[in-house]
Motif scaffolding. Structure first.
Motif, mmCIF file in Angstrom:
data_model
loop_
_atom_site.group_PDB
_atom_site.id
_atom_site.type_symbol
_atom_site.label_atom_id
_atom_site.label_comp_id
_atom_site.label_asym_id
_atom_site.label_seq_id
_atom_site.Cartn_x
_atom_site.Cartn_y
_atom_site.Cartn_z
ATOM 1 N N TYR A 108 0.986 -1.392 -0.017
ATOM 2 C CA TYR A 108 0.334 -0.003 0.006
ATOM 3 C C TYR A 108 0.972 1.169 -0.069
ATOM 4 C CZ TYR A 108 -4.133 -2.739 1.224
ATOM 5 O OH TYR A 108 -5.263 -3.574 1.403
ATOM 6 N N LEU A 109 1.947 1.140 0.883
ATOM 7 C CA LEU A 109 3.003 2.415 1.048
ATOM 8 C C LEU A 109 3.480 2.661 -0.342
ATOM 9 C CD1 LEU A 109 4.263 4.522 2.539
ATOM 10 C CD2 LEU A 109 6.067 2.720 3.074
ATOM 11 N N ALA A 110 4.069 1.744 -1.171
ATOM 12 C CA ALA A 110 4.849 1.720 -2.442
ATOM 13 C C ALA A 110 3.775 2.565 -3.556
ATOM 14 C CB ALA A 110 5.367 0.542 -2.715
ATOM 15 N N ASP A 111 2.439 1.810 -3.388
ATOM 16 C CA ASP A 111 1.287 2.196 -4.415
ATOM 17 C C ASP A 111 1.109 3.703 -4.307
ATOM 18 O OD1 ASP A 111 1.551 -0.192 -5.656
ATOM 19 O OD2 ASP A 111 -0.089 -0.902 -4.609
ATOM 20 N N GLU A 112 0.839 4.049 -2.732
ATOM 21 C CA GLU A 112 0.427 5.512 -2.689
ATOM 22 C C GLU A 112 1.371 6.314 -3.219
ATOM 23 O OE1 GLU A 112 -2.370 6.472 -1.715
ATOM 24 O OE2 GLU A 112 -3.315 5.074 -0.570
ATOM 25 N N ARG A 113 2.886 6.237 -2.758
ATOM 26 C CA ARG A 113 3.859 6.950 -3.462
ATOM 27 C C ARG A 113 3.871 7.079 -4.745
ATOM 28 N NH1 ARG A 113 8.447 4.400 0.820
ATOM 29 N NH2 ARG A 113 8.239 5.764 2.482
ATOM 30 N N ALA A 114 3.801 5.942 -5.623
ATOM 31 C CA ALA A 114 3.608 5.897 -6.978
ATOM 32 C C ALA A 114 2.242 6.700 -7.473
ATOM 33 C CB ALA A 114 3.557 4.532 -7.502
ATOM 34 N N GLU A 115 1.220 6.756 -7.024
ATOM 35 C CA GLU A 115 0.307 7.598 -7.306
ATOM 36 C C GLU A 115 0.337 8.833 -7.140
ATOM 37 O OE1 GLU A 115 -3.185 5.814 -5.417
ATOM 38 O OE2 GLU A 115 -3.022 3.814 -6.282
ATOM 39 N N ALA A 116 0.919 9.381 -5.994
ATOM 40 C CA ALA A 116 1.335 10.659 -5.744
ATOM 41 C C ALA A 116 2.204 11.100 -6.853
ATOM 42 C CB ALA A 116 1.825 10.832 -4.301
ATOM 43 N N ALA A 117 3.179 10.415 -7.259
ATOM 44 C CA ALA A 117 4.141 10.929 -7.985
ATOM 45 C C ALA A 117 3.633 10.868 -9.542
ATOM 46 C CB ALA A 117 5.256 9.774 -8.311
ATOM 47 N N VAL A 118 2.595 9.960 -9.958
ATOM 48 C CA VAL A 118 1.729 10.144 -11.120
ATOM 49 C C VAL A 118 1.000 11.538 -11.080
ATOM 50 C CG1 VAL A 118 -0.256 9.317 -12.331
ATOM 51 C CG2 VAL A 118 1.283 7.867 -11.637
ATOM 52 N N TYR A 119 0.067 11.958 -10.139
ATOM 53 C CA TYR A 119 -0.407 13.114 -9.973
ATOM 54 C C TYR A 119 0.525 14.476 -10.217
ATOM 55 C CZ TYR A 119 -4.586 10.428 -8.964
ATOM 56 O OH TYR A 119 -5.455 9.375 -8.616
ATOM 57 N N ARG A 120 1.677 14.354 -9.576
ATOM 58 C CA ARG A 120 2.693 15.333 -9.545
ATOM 59 C C ARG A 120 3.262 15.153 -11.003
ATOM 60 N NH1 ARG A 120 4.143 13.642 -4.373
ATOM 61 N NH2 ARG A 120 5.797 12.280 -4.770
ATOM 62 N N ASP A 121 3.402 14.402 -11.581
ATOM 63 C CA ASP A 121 3.970 14.565 -13.002
ATOM 64 C C ASP A 121 2.953 14.984 -13.847
ATOM 65 O OD1 ASP A 121 6.459 13.240 -12.588
ATOM 66 O OD2 ASP A 121 5.841 11.177 -12.648
ATOM 67 N N LEU A 122 1.600 14.621 -13.644
ATOM 68 C CA LEU A 122 0.629 14.870 -14.768
ATOM 69 C C LEU A 122 0.268 16.620 -14.495
ATOM 70 C CD1 LEU A 122 -2.223 12.203 -14.262
ATOM 71 C CD2 LEU A 122 -0.938 12.868 -16.235
ATOM 72 N N ALA A 123 0.635 17.075 -13.233
ATOM 73 C CA ALA A 123 0.461 18.416 -12.950
ATOM 74 C C ALA A 123 1.565 19.329 -13.619
ATOM 75 C CB ALA A 123 0.553 18.671 -11.148
ATOM 76 N N GLN A 124 2.608 18.794 -13.998
ATOM 77 C CA GLN A 124 3.526 19.540 -14.559
ATOM 78 C C GLN A 124 3.228 19.910 -16.171
ATOM 79 O OE1 GLN A 124 7.339 17.094 -14.639
ATOM 80 N NE2 GLN A 124 7.648 17.219 -12.219
ATOM 81 N N ASN A 125 2.344 19.017 -16.686
ATOM 82 C CA ASN A 125 2.001 19.310 -17.911
ATOM 83 C C ASN A 125 0.589 19.910 -17.935
ATOM 84 O OD1 ASN A 125 4.028 17.789 -19.124
ATOM 85 N ND2 ASN A 125 2.796 15.948 -18.758
ATOM 86 N N ARG A 126 -0.086 20.573 -16.687
ATOM 87 C CA ARG A 126 -1.121 21.386 -16.709
ATOM 88 C C ARG A 126 -1.003 22.454 -16.367
ATOM 89 N NH1 ARG A 126 -2.273 16.829 -18.759
ATOM 90 N NH2 ARG A 126 -4.196 15.731 -18.979
ATOM 91 N N GLU A 127 -2.030 23.516 -16.284
ATOM 92 C CA GLU A 127 -1.929 24.974 -15.822
ATOM 93 C C GLU A 127 -3.074 25.243 -14.959
ATOM 94 O OE1 GLU A 127 -1.170 27.470 -19.325
ATOM 95 O OE2 GLU A 127 1.016 26.642 -19.295
ATOM 96 N N LEU B 90 1.493 3.392 -14.976
ATOM 97 C CA LEU B 90 0.800 4.606 -14.920
ATOM 98 C C LEU B 90 1.688 6.002 -14.706
ATOM 99 C CD1 LEU B 90 -2.393 4.424 -12.760
ATOM 100 C CD2 LEU B 90 -2.221 5.069 -15.073
ATOM 101 N N GLY B 91 2.841 5.755 -13.981
ATOM 102 C CA GLY B 91 4.007 6.586 -13.784
ATOM 103 C C GLY B 91 4.532 6.805 -15.294
ATOM 104 N N PHE B 92 4.981 5.603 -15.875
ATOM 105 C CA PHE B 92 5.723 5.760 -17.089
ATOM 106 C C PHE B 92 4.921 6.755 -18.163
ATOM 107 C CE2 PHE B 92 6.370 4.122 -21.408
ATOM 108 C CZ PHE B 92 7.640 4.436 -21.653
ATOM 109 N N LEU B 93 3.584 6.405 -18.221
ATOM 110 C CA LEU B 93 2.649 7.027 -18.911
ATOM 111 C C LEU B 93 2.689 8.487 -18.750
ATOM 112 C CD1 LEU B 93 -0.220 4.672 -19.611
ATOM 113 C CD2 LEU B 93 1.512 5.182 -21.133
ATOM 114 N N ALA B 94 2.606 8.665 -17.401
ATOM 115 C CA ALA B 94 2.519 10.182 -17.084
ATOM 116 C C ALA B 94 3.721 10.966 -17.222
ATOM 117 C CB ALA B 94 2.210 10.226 -15.452
ATOM 118 N N ARG B 95 4.944 10.464 -17.100
ATOM 119 C CA ARG B 95 6.291 11.105 -17.217
ATOM 120 C C ARG B 95 6.302 11.420 -18.654
ATOM 121 N NH1 ARG B 95 7.586 7.561 -13.288
ATOM 122 N NH2 ARG B 95 8.592 5.893 -14.816
ATOM 123 N N HIS B 96 5.952 10.409 -19.453
ATOM 124 C CA HIS B 96 6.447 10.501 -20.961
ATOM 125 C C HIS B 96 5.276 11.020 -21.880
ATOM 126 C CE1 HIS B 96 9.458 7.862 -19.343
ATOM 127 N NE2 HIS B 96 10.206 8.210 -20.256
#
Length: 379
Positions: A33-52, A94-100
């Motif tokens: 659970y801990l690893a998945d929560e960290r990964a999901e948070a990273a996904v949302y942060r990566d997506l936020a970089q491409n949004r305004e 998901l993280g890979f897709l969000a970053r790239h």
């Protein structure tokens, strides 16, 4: 203390380790659970970089919420947290897709992930955390819907155009081959089907878009009420009929007439009766450009699908081998387009892919049987 904090404190005191020794199975599950929560948070942060603007703020808020869940599992694990565990394969993907890419497909996948959260049935997750995940699903659904709306027209044209080409030309090739004609004739029929279908799709889309824009232009209100109002007969004021015909209530229409006639000083809502006319050349250029763009897109999308069934024949295969390879190639393409529809709609990619496959190959099989019957009857 907020309700969220109170509910989380029921599971463990804030910042404290679990007072009882957790079992190995609990430790393993909590670390995942801990690893998945960290990964999901990273996904949302990566997506936020491409949004305004607002979308960026929403995504960062979701990442912050996942951080609160991370803190909960860290508190339960205490000294058992150990080295960071790898997230699940789904979270890493998901993280890979969000970053790239950072596309709407990532949000659609994230929506599915939030909807499958196990917290509602896990006794070690708080009720507030389970509620968070349910709300997160709706938040992500809203963000994904914005992207779906932006993609809707282009994506629809791409998927349905390509599918039409795949299914119609495979059916044509299968039917011709089953009738017993030579492979060269099958190839020529496939090429003819590609060109005819693509031209038909392009022409149909051009006419559809052009006609739609002409209909919209015909219903667009004009400035005639401004030009004609001063000359109208006050006792037989037909301006009232204009506003009644546009759907206004009689009271609102009478008030609007009084404004237009200068009997009231306020011209409060010009949008009810006035739409500024665009210059004719600009509107016409936009209509032609849009229609030509739709026609070209439909032509290309249909052709990209229709060429797949004839590839084996182009490379020299004949007979049953060519049909088997054609069917396999089309099947893979149908699975891919169906999976894309599933991803974008937030449903199962496998289910949507199999549905596309069954419909496409089913149509080809029926045409093949009809070709056999036709060949036997002619022979």
């Amino acid at each position: 203390m907020s309700q969220h904090a109170q509910s989380e404190s029921h599971a463990t005191p804030a910042g404290a380790a679990n007072p009882t020794q957790p079992s190995p199975s609990n430790i393993k599950r909590w670390r995942q659970y801990l690893a998945d929560e960290r990964a999901e948070a990273a996904v949302y942060r990566d997506l936020a970089q491409n949004r305004e603007g607002e979308e960026r703020s929403i995504l960062l808020a979701l990442a912050e919420a996942e951080g609160r869940h991370e803190a909960h599992w860290l508190a339960l694990l205490g000294d058992h947290a150990g080295k960071p565990k790898r997230a699940s394969a789904r979270s890493r993907f998901l993280g890979f897709l969000a970053r790239h890419f950072g596309s709407v497909f990532v949000l659609a996948l994230a929506q599915r992930a939030e909807g499958r959260s196990p917290y509602a049935k896990d006794p070690n997750a708080t009720a507030a955390m389970a509620a968070d995940e349910q709300i997160h699903e709706e938040v992500v659904r809203g963000l994904a819907t914005r992207g779906r709306n932006r993609l809707a027209g282009t994506f629809r044209a791409a998927v349905f155009g390509a599918n039409d080409g795949l299914v119609s030309n495979l059916s044509l090739v299968m039917g011709m081959a089953a009738s017993g004609v030579a492979s060269s004739v099958v190839l020529l029929s496939g090429i003819a089907g590609l060109l005819a279908g693509a031209m038909s799709m392009g022409a149909g889309e051009f006419i559809s878009v052009r006609s739609q824009r002409e209909l919209l232009a015909a219903t667009r209100p004009t400035q005639v009420t401004l030009a004609a109002a001063p000359q109208l007969d006050l006792e037989h004021n037909e301006l009232l009929l204009v506003y009644l015909a546009r759907g206004m209530s009689r009271e609102a229409a009478e008030h609007r007439v009084a404004e237009r006639m200068g009997l009231l000083p306020c011209d409060c809502d010009p949008s009810l009766s006035l739409q500024p006319d665009l210059p004719e050349e600009e509107d016409q250029h936009e209509a032609v450009g849009t229609a030509w763009g739709a026609a070209l897109s439909s032509f290309c999308f249909f052709a990209s699908g229709a060429i797949v069934p004839i590839l084996p024949f182009l490379f020299g295969l004949t007979g049953v081998a060519a049909l088997v390879v054609a069917g396999a190639l089309v099947g893979i393409a149908l699975l891919a387009t169906g999976a894309a529809v599933g991803l974008l709609s937030g449903t199962s990619p496998l289910t949507r892919g199999l549905r596309q496959l069954a419909i496409g190959l089913g149509a080809a099989a029926i045409t093949y049987l009809l070709g056999l019957l036709f060949g036997t009857a002619v022979g």
